[in-house]
Design a protein around this motif. Structure first.
Motif, PDB file in Angstrom:
ATOM      1  N   THR A 132      11.817  10.228   9.591  1.00 38.70           N
ATOM      2  CA  THR A 132      12.550   9.148   8.915  1.00 38.70           C
ATOM      3  C   THR A 132      11.878   7.792   9.096  1.00 38.70           C
ATOM      4  O   THR A 132      11.968   6.933   8.212  1.00 38.70           O
ATOM      5  CB  THR A 132      13.989   9.064   9.442  1.00 38.70           C
ATOM      6  OG1 THR A 132      13.965   8.860  10.864  1.00 38.70           O
ATOM      7  CG2 THR A 132      14.753  10.340   9.136  1.00 38.70           C
ATOM      8  N   GLU A 133      11.194   7.566  10.195  1.00 40.60           N
ATOM      9  CA  GLU A 133      10.615   6.244  10.461  1.00 40.60           C
ATOM     10  C   GLU A 133       9.549   5.859   9.435  1.00 40.60           C
ATOM     11  O   GLU A 133       9.578   4.729   8.908  1.00 40.60           O
ATOM     12  CB  GLU A 133      10.055   6.200  11.891  1.00 40.60           C
ATOM     13  CG  GLU A 133       9.555   4.824  12.320  1.00 40.60           C
ATOM     14  CD  GLU A 133       8.126   4.544  11.861  1.00 40.60           C
ATOM     15  OE1 GLU A 133       7.821   3.364  11.604  1.00 40.60           O
ATOM     16  OE2 GLU A 133       7.340   5.515  11.745  1.00 40.60           O
ATOM     17  N   PRO A 134       8.585   6.746   9.099  1.00 42.48           N
ATOM     18  CA  PRO A 134       7.595   6.360   8.088  1.00 42.48           C
ATOM     19  C   PRO A 134       8.217   6.098   6.721  1.00 42.48           C
ATOM     20  O   PRO A 134       7.798   5.184   6.004  1.00 42.48           O
ATOM     21  CB  PRO A 134       6.651   7.568   8.044  1.00 42.48           C
ATOM     22  CG  PRO A 134       6.833   8.252   9.351  1.00 42.48           C
ATOM     23  CD  PRO A 134       8.273   8.057   9.698  1.00 42.48           C
ATOM     24  N   LEU A 135       9.239   6.894   6.346  1.00 43.36           N
ATOM     25  CA  LEU A 135       9.898   6.670   5.060  1.00 43.36           C
ATOM     26  C   LEU A 135      10.625   5.328   5.074  1.00 43.36           C
ATOM     27  O   LEU A 135      10.605   4.589   4.087  1.00 43.36           O
ATOM     28  CB  LEU A 135      10.875   7.803   4.763  1.00 43.36           C
ATOM     29  CG  LEU A 135      11.560   7.764   3.391  1.00 43.36           C
ATOM     30  CD1 LEU A 135      10.540   7.768   2.259  1.00 43.36           C
ATOM     31  CD2 LEU A 135      12.531   8.932   3.232  1.00 43.36           C
ATOM     32  N   SER A 140      11.036  -0.357   3.378  1.00 41.63           N
ATOM     33  CA  SER A 140      11.034  -1.779   3.727  1.00 41.63           C
ATOM     34  C   SER A 140       9.888  -2.512   3.046  1.00 41.63           C
ATOM     35  O   SER A 140      10.047  -3.651   2.590  1.00 41.63           O
ATOM     36  CB  SER A 140      10.929  -1.957   5.250  1.00 41.63           C
ATOM     37  OG  SER A 140      12.054  -1.406   5.907  1.00 41.63           O
ATOM     38  N   THR A 141       8.751  -1.839   2.956  1.00 46.68           N
ATOM     39  CA  THR A 141       7.592  -2.448   2.299  1.00 46.68           C
ATOM     40  C   THR A 141       7.837  -2.616   0.807  1.00 46.68           C
ATOM     41  O   THR A 141       7.499  -3.654   0.221  1.00 46.68           O
ATOM     42  CB  THR A 141       6.348  -1.583   2.532  1.00 46.68           C
ATOM     43  OG1 THR A 141       6.109  -1.461   3.944  1.00 46.68           O
ATOM     44  CG2 THR A 141       5.122  -2.200   1.875  1.00 46.68           C
ATOM     45  N   TYR A 145       7.813  -6.155  -1.068  1.00 47.44           N
ATOM     46  CA  TYR A 145       6.893  -6.378  -2.194  1.00 47.44           C
ATOM     47  C   TYR A 145       7.672  -6.769  -3.450  1.00 47.44           C
ATOM     48  O   TYR A 145       7.277  -7.686  -4.178  1.00 47.44           O
ATOM     49  CB  TYR A 145       6.062  -5.118  -2.452  1.00 47.44           C
ATOM     50  CG  TYR A 145       5.220  -5.257  -3.691  1.00 47.44           C
ATOM     51  CD1 TYR A 145       3.997  -5.917  -3.651  1.00 47.44           C
ATOM     52  CD2 TYR A 145       5.669  -4.770  -4.919  1.00 47.44           C
ATOM     53  CE1 TYR A 145       3.239  -6.085  -4.802  1.00 47.44           C
ATOM     54  CE2 TYR A 145       4.926  -4.939  -6.067  1.00 47.44           C
ATOM     55  CZ  TYR A 145       3.715  -5.601  -6.004  1.00 47.44           C
ATOM     56  OH  TYR A 145       2.983  -5.776  -7.150  1.00 47.44           O
ATOM     57  N   HIS A 146       8.784  -6.089  -3.708  1.00 42.78           N
ATOM     58  CA  HIS A 146       9.606  -6.398  -4.886  1.00 42.78           C
ATOM     59  C   HIS A 146      10.104  -7.844  -4.828  1.00 42.78           C
ATOM     60  O   HIS A 146      10.067  -8.556  -5.844  1.00 42.78           O
ATOM     61  CB  HIS A 146      10.780  -5.435  -4.961  1.00 42.78           C
ATOM     62  CG  HIS A 146      11.691  -5.693  -6.122  1.00 42.78           C
ATOM     63  ND1 HIS A 146      11.514  -5.100  -7.357  1.00 42.78           N
ATOM     64  CD2 HIS A 146      12.780  -6.500  -6.256  1.00 42.78           C
ATOM     65  CE1 HIS A 146      12.451  -5.517  -8.186  1.00 42.78           C
ATOM     66  NE2 HIS A 146      13.234  -6.363  -7.545  1.00 42.78           N
ATOM     67  N   ARG A 147      10.552  -8.287  -3.655  1.00 44.97           N
ATOM     68  CA  ARG A 147      11.033  -9.658  -3.513  1.00 44.97           C
ATOM     69  C   ARG A 147       9.929 -10.665  -3.800  1.00 44.97           C
ATOM     70  O   ARG A 147      10.178 -11.732  -4.378  1.00 44.97           O
ATOM     71  CB  ARG A 147      11.587  -9.897  -2.110  1.00 44.97           C
ATOM     72  CG  ARG A 147      12.958  -9.303  -1.867  1.00 44.97           C
ATOM     73  CD  ARG A 147      13.587  -9.901  -0.607  1.00 44.97           C
ATOM     74  NE  ARG A 147      12.774  -9.645   0.574  1.00 44.97           N
ATOM     75  CZ  ARG A 147      12.921  -8.588   1.363  1.00 44.97           C
ATOM     76  NH1 ARG A 147      13.849  -7.681   1.083  1.00 44.97           N
ATOM     77  NH2 ARG A 147      12.159  -8.432   2.422  1.00 44.97           N
ATOM     78  N   ALA A 148       8.707 -10.326  -3.419  1.00 39.94           N
ATOM     79  CA  ALA A 148       7.596 -11.269  -3.583  1.00 39.94           C
ATOM     80  C   ALA A 148       7.014 -11.270  -4.987  1.00 39.94           C
ATOM     81  O   ALA A 148       6.680 -12.330  -5.527  1.00 39.94           O
ATOM     82  CB  ALA A 148       6.495 -10.934  -2.571  1.00 39.94           C
ATOM     83  N   ALA A 149       6.891 -10.083  -5.599  1.00 39.69           N
ATOM     84  CA  ALA A 149       6.103  -9.969  -6.826  1.00 39.69           C
ATOM     85  C   ALA A 149       6.904  -9.686  -8.080  1.00 39.69           C
ATOM     86  O   ALA A 149       6.392  -9.885  -9.187  1.00 39.69           O
ATOM     87  CB  ALA A 149       5.043  -8.863  -6.646  1.00 39.69           C
ATOM     88  N   VAL A 150       8.139  -9.224  -7.951  1.00 37.53           N
ATOM     89  CA  VAL A 150       8.915  -8.828  -9.134  1.00 37.53           C
ATOM     90  C   VAL A 150      10.179  -9.663  -9.305  1.00 37.53           C
ATOM     91  O   VAL A 150      10.446 -10.199 -10.386  1.00 37.53           O
ATOM     92  CB  VAL A 150       9.268  -7.322  -9.072  1.00 37.53           C
ATOM     93  CG1 VAL A 150      10.102  -6.904 -10.284  1.00 37.53           C
ATOM     94  CG2 VAL A 150       7.996  -6.479  -8.990  1.00 37.53           C
ATOM     95  N   GLU A 151      10.952  -9.789  -8.246  1.00 33.43           N
ATOM     96  CA  GLU A 151      12.259 -10.451  -8.357  1.00 33.43           C
ATOM     97  C   GLU A 151      12.183 -11.869  -8.916  1.00 33.43           C
ATOM     98  O   GLU A 151      13.012 -12.241  -9.764  1.00 33.43           O
ATOM     99  CB  GLU A 151      12.943 -10.451  -6.998  1.00 33.43           C
ATOM    100  CG  GLU A 151      14.361 -10.981  -7.024  1.00 33.43           C
ATOM    101  CD  GLU A 151      15.031 -10.841  -5.676  1.00 33.43           C
ATOM    102  OE1 GLU A 151      15.270 -11.886  -5.026  1.00 33.43           O
ATOM    103  OE2 GLU A 151      15.308  -9.698  -5.272  1.00 33.43           O
ATOM    104  N   PRO A 152      11.207 -12.709  -8.506  1.00 33.76           N
ATOM    105  CA  PRO A 152      11.180 -14.072  -9.059  1.00 33.76           C
ATOM    106  C   PRO A 152      10.953 -14.120 -10.567  1.00 33.76           C
ATOM    107  O   PRO A 152      11.256 -15.134 -11.203  1.00 33.76           O
ATOM    108  CB  PRO A 152      10.005 -14.723  -8.308  1.00 33.76           C
ATOM    109  CG  PRO A 152       9.845 -13.917  -7.070  1.00 33.76           C
ATOM    110  CD  PRO A 152      10.196 -12.512  -7.465  1.00 33.76           C
ATOM    111  N   TYR A 153      10.419 -13.041 -11.132  1.00 33.99           N
ATOM    112  CA  TYR A 153      10.072 -13.013 -12.552  1.00 33.99           C
ATOM    113  C   TYR A 153      11.027 -12.129 -13.361  1.00 33.99           C
ATOM    114  O   TYR A 153      10.783 -11.854 -14.524  1.00 33.99           O
ATOM    115  CB  TYR A 153       8.632 -12.506 -12.718  1.00 33.99           C
ATOM    116  CG  TYR A 153       7.657 -13.294 -11.883  1.00 33.99           C
ATOM    117  CD1 TYR A 153       7.081 -14.467 -12.365  1.00 33.99           C
ATOM    118  CD2 TYR A 153       7.341 -12.881 -10.584  1.00 33.99           C
ATOM    119  CE1 TYR A 153       6.209 -15.204 -11.583  1.00 33.99           C
ATOM    120  CE2 TYR A 153       6.473 -13.616  -9.798  1.00 33.99           C
ATOM    121  CZ  TYR A 153       5.910 -14.784 -10.300  1.00 33.99           C
ATOM    122  OH  TYR A 153       5.054 -15.518  -9.514  1.00 33.99           O
TER     123      TYR A 153
END
Length: 333
Positions: A132-135, A140-141, A145-153
């Motif tokens: 479960t930890e790697p998943l 989380s990654t 990433y979505h918050r940084a690269a997708v959500e603002p747009y």
């Protein structure tokens, strides 16, 4: 070449996605982040997004190669024509059976990634072990990433997809599913009973009565995308038309012109989409005046315009729709 075999039953079950899919946009945007092409549309986005990232790209690159196959479980399917939002998509991903994760990750070392090998202890290796930890680390990654690269747009992404939906919906009303398939972007060709598309490898996909979900995507580029596993619900992700780089959201001189009853009536009349001729009839103004009003609203970021045959189709952007709602906030995935 991709060949999708469409029976009469399948044709009656072709449907359009109701909105952009957060998981598809997230994964496909990661392709665009590492792709130097399309700088007119994606150049400014790449520069801005990279400044917000904090190591997410390194981890994601272990499961999403720069080109070719990436695991199907990263973009889970929703029900019917309703795409999954980010939270719902993450939960489906979290529940993916270990055997499926292991099998799809194994394909990264095969045809889809040109013999790519994973080092011991790498993310694909530990994910395949079913812990479960790697998943959780991958999830989380993806969120970061979505918050940084997708959500603002997201408002611009949604406006692009909704404009495409309006265009395809008009084709469906005019000529049925045949006309809808015939008006897809030029890399996709409807030669009944086969839908052909430019594709990196030769693929045959038989729908077998399941129908086909058409999913327009802002970050899809060049060729459409389908699932590698033919047993999954058939989805064709295809690129929307990009009329140009995203317009600045900063106030401009158009604000002083955006007044008066006529222009308000024009904005309301556009509603779910209309041509310039229809707009003129609905508002009782001349064709030239309707075109001029639509131009001003487009400059203001309230309207998007796409070509539909010999006409143009105007649709509201999320900002235009919010203005009609009295400034209600825009939803993000």
């Amino acid at each position: 070449m991709l060949r999708i075999h469409v029976s009469g039953v399948d044709l009656s079950r072709v449907r359009m996605a109701t909105r952009p899919d957060a998981m598809w946009e997230t994964i496909l945007s990661f392709h665009r982040l590492r792709d130097r092409r399309g700088s007119t549309v994606f150049g400014k986005w790449r520069k801005e997004s990279r400044t917000r990232l904090n190591g997410e790209a390194r981890l994601l690159s272990a499961v999403v190669p720069p080109r070719g196959y990436f695991p199907d479980f990263l973009t889970p399917a929703g029900e019917g024509a309703e795409p999954l939002g980010l939270d719902a998509g993450i939960e489906v991903l979290r529940d993916t059976p270990t055997d499926r994760i292991r099998g799809e990750l194994a394909l990264l070392t095969g045809e889809g990634a040109a013999g790519r090998r994973h080092t011991p202890g790498s993310l694909p290796e530990v994910l395949a072990e079913g812990r479960t930890e790697p998943l959780g680390r991958l999830i989380s990654t993806l969120r970061a990433y979505h918050r940084a690269a997708v959500e603002p747009y997201w408002p611009h992404i949604r406006a692009s997809v909704e404009a495409d939906r309006a265009l395809r919906g008009r084709a469906l009303l005019d000529g049925g599913a045949d006309e809808l398939l015939a008006t897809l972007p030029p890399m996709i060709r409807w030669r009944a009973p086969v839908l052909e598309a430019d594709y990196p490898v030769d693929r045959e996909l038989r729908l077998d009565g399941r129908g086909l979900l058409l999913q327009p995507s802002f970050f899809c580029r060049g060729t459409p995308v389908v699932y590698r596993d033919p047993g999954l619900p058939p989805v064709l992700v295809y690129p929307v038309t990009h009329p140009g780089a995203p317009a600045s959201a900063e106030p401009g001189p158009w604000l002083g012109r955006l007044v008066g009853h006529t222009r308000s009536a024009v904005l309301r009349s556009i509603g779910n989409g209309c041509t310039t001729s229809e707009l003129a009839r609905r508002t009782g103004v001349s064709l030239a005046s309707a075109s001029q009003h639509a131009c001003v609203l487009r400059e203001a970021g309230l309207v998007r315009t796409l070509r539909h045959g010999s006409s143009v189709l105007h649709t509201l952007t999320p900002l235009g729709a919010a203005l009609l709602r009295g400034g209600a906030p825009l939803a993000v995935p």
